[in-house]
Design a protein around this motif. Structure first.
Motif, PDB file in Angstrom:
ATOM      1  N   PHE A 131      70.244  75.297  48.404  1.00 14.69           N
ATOM      2  CA  PHE A 131      68.943  75.693  47.885  1.00 14.69           C
ATOM      3  C   PHE A 131      69.148  75.943  46.403  1.00 14.69           C
ATOM      4  O   PHE A 131      70.032  76.711  46.021  1.00 14.69           O
ATOM      5  CB  PHE A 131      68.516  76.968  48.613  1.00 14.69           C
ATOM      6  CG  PHE A 131      67.297  77.628  48.069  1.00 14.69           C
ATOM      7  CD1 PHE A 131      66.062  77.315  48.577  1.00 14.69           C
ATOM      8  CD2 PHE A 131      67.377  78.583  47.075  1.00 14.69           C
ATOM      9  CE1 PHE A 131      64.923  77.937  48.104  1.00 14.69           C
ATOM     10  CE2 PHE A 131      66.267  79.212  46.601  1.00 14.69           C
ATOM     11  CZ  PHE A 131      65.033  78.886  47.116  1.00 14.69           C
ATOM     12  N   ARG A 132      68.378  75.283  45.561  1.00 17.38           N
ATOM     13  CA  ARG A 132      68.576  75.430  44.129  1.00 17.38           C
ATOM     14  C   ARG A 132      67.286  75.911  43.478  1.00 17.38           C
ATOM     15  O   ARG A 132      66.213  75.378  43.731  1.00 17.38           O
ATOM     16  CB  ARG A 132      68.986  74.099  43.520  1.00 17.38           C
ATOM     17  CG  ARG A 132      69.268  74.175  42.053  1.00 17.38           C
ATOM     18  CD  ARG A 132      69.772  72.848  41.558  1.00 17.38           C
ATOM     19  NE  ARG A 132      70.035  72.930  40.140  1.00 17.38           N
ATOM     20  CZ  ARG A 132      70.300  71.892  39.386  1.00 17.38           C
ATOM     21  NH1 ARG A 132      70.373  70.688  39.940  1.00 17.38           N
ATOM     22  NH2 ARG A 132      70.514  72.028  38.111  1.00 17.38           N
ATOM     23  N   LYS A 133      67.430  76.921  42.626  1.00 18.28           N
ATOM     24  CA  LYS A 133      66.300  77.459  41.887  1.00 18.28           C
ATOM     25  C   LYS A 133      66.519  77.133  40.410  1.00 18.28           C
ATOM     26  O   LYS A 133      67.528  77.518  39.835  1.00 18.28           O
ATOM     27  CB  LYS A 133      66.222  78.967  42.096  1.00 18.28           C
ATOM     28  CG  LYS A 133      65.092  79.644  41.376  1.00 18.28           C
ATOM     29  CD  LYS A 133      65.017  81.103  41.757  1.00 18.28           C
ATOM     30  CE  LYS A 133      65.604  81.958  40.676  1.00 18.28           C
ATOM     31  NZ  LYS A 133      65.394  83.374  40.867  1.00 18.28           N
ATOM     32  N   LYS A 134      65.590  76.382  39.826  1.00 25.85           N
ATOM     33  CA  LYS A 134      65.691  76.007  38.412  1.00 25.85           C
ATOM     34  C   LYS A 134      64.567  76.675  37.635  1.00 25.85           C
ATOM     35  O   LYS A 134      63.444  76.750  38.111  1.00 25.85           O
ATOM     36  CB  LYS A 134      65.567  74.486  38.251  1.00 25.85           C
ATOM     37  CG  LYS A 134      66.743  73.732  38.778  1.00 25.85           C
ATOM     38  CD  LYS A 134      66.637  72.227  38.713  1.00 25.85           C
ATOM     39  CE  LYS A 134      65.731  71.637  37.705  1.00 25.85           C
ATOM     40  NZ  LYS A 134      65.735  70.175  37.688  1.00 25.85           N
ATOM     41  N   GLN A 135      64.899  77.147  36.417  1.00 23.24           N
ATOM     42  CA  GLN A 135      63.904  77.780  35.571  1.00 23.24           C
ATOM     43  C   GLN A 135      64.095  77.343  34.125  1.00 23.24           C
ATOM     44  O   GLN A 135      65.207  77.395  33.608  1.00 23.24           O
ATOM     45  CB  GLN A 135      64.014  79.304  35.612  1.00 23.24           C
ATOM     46  CG  GLN A 135      63.554  79.934  36.890  1.00 23.24           C
ATOM     47  CD  GLN A 135      63.665  81.442  36.834  1.00 23.24           C
ATOM     48  OE1 GLN A 135      64.711  81.967  36.484  1.00 23.24           O
ATOM     49  NE2 GLN A 135      62.590  82.133  37.171  1.00 23.24           N
TER      50      GLN A 135
END
Length: 186
Positions: A131-135
């Motif tokens: 699961f990857r969270k990019k900001q």
């Protein structure tokens, strides 16, 4: 039928010679594993009853594309001017915001994009490996993030942009994966 009653019925079939000892052992092991899984799911449902309720997420399109939205608003205000611009921008915002939707129900993540033509992706939570969270910087300032789901390989299988509750989603996925692993180990 309870587990004990099913076991007694299997013993009766064995004594009457209707099944062999190997068939009895195979059926008993299936009965035993089913009983364990049933008990584990009962414990899980007692421990956290909200897990079975679907989780719904909607993209914050305005905050995710704030600069584009402001440029369009200024352009429309310059071209049309006044009240019609506000009405058009509100309608445009409503139209765009309802076109991005994500729902998690029964261990399936469903991501939908579009209103006129829909693109729908379904991913099983059991298959999610990463699961990857990019900001971006502007997303960090506005409390948004893009979420990517990986099941196998190097490319994401599902992408949801402009999400406000990425940490809540991550915690939910980890909890479901832990509960599924507990059920498998018993």
């Amino acid at each position: 039928m309870s587990t004990a009653a099913a076991h007694l019925e299997l013993l009766g079939h064995l004594e009457r010679g209707e099944i062999t000892k190997e068939e009895y052992l195979a059926a008993f092991s299936i009965l035993k594993s089913t009983s364990i899984r049933t008990r584990a799911s009962e414990v899980r449902s007692e421990r956290s009853p909200s897990i079975s309720a679907p989780l719904k997420f909607r993209a914050s399109v305005f905050r995710n594309n704030i600069f584009l939205f402001l440029v369009c608003a200024l352009l429309l205000f310059w071209l049309a001017g006044g009240l019609p611009t506000i009405v058009v921008m509100v309608c445009l915002y409503a139209f765009i915001s309802f076109s991005h939707d994500m729902k998690i129900h029964d261990g399936i993540v469903t991501i939908q994009h579009g209103l006129i033509s829909k693109d729908q992706i379904e991913i099983s939570l059991a298959d999610v490996r990463s699961f990857r969270k990019k900001q971006t910087f502007s997303q960090m300032c506005l409390g948004l993030s893009d979420v990517e789901f990986y099941t196998a390989g190097d490319k994401p299988d599902g992408i949801f942009e402009g999400m406000t509750d990425a940490d809540k989603l991550h915690a939910y996925i980890k909890q479901r994966q832990r509960e599924n692993n507990v059920g498998r180990r018993r």
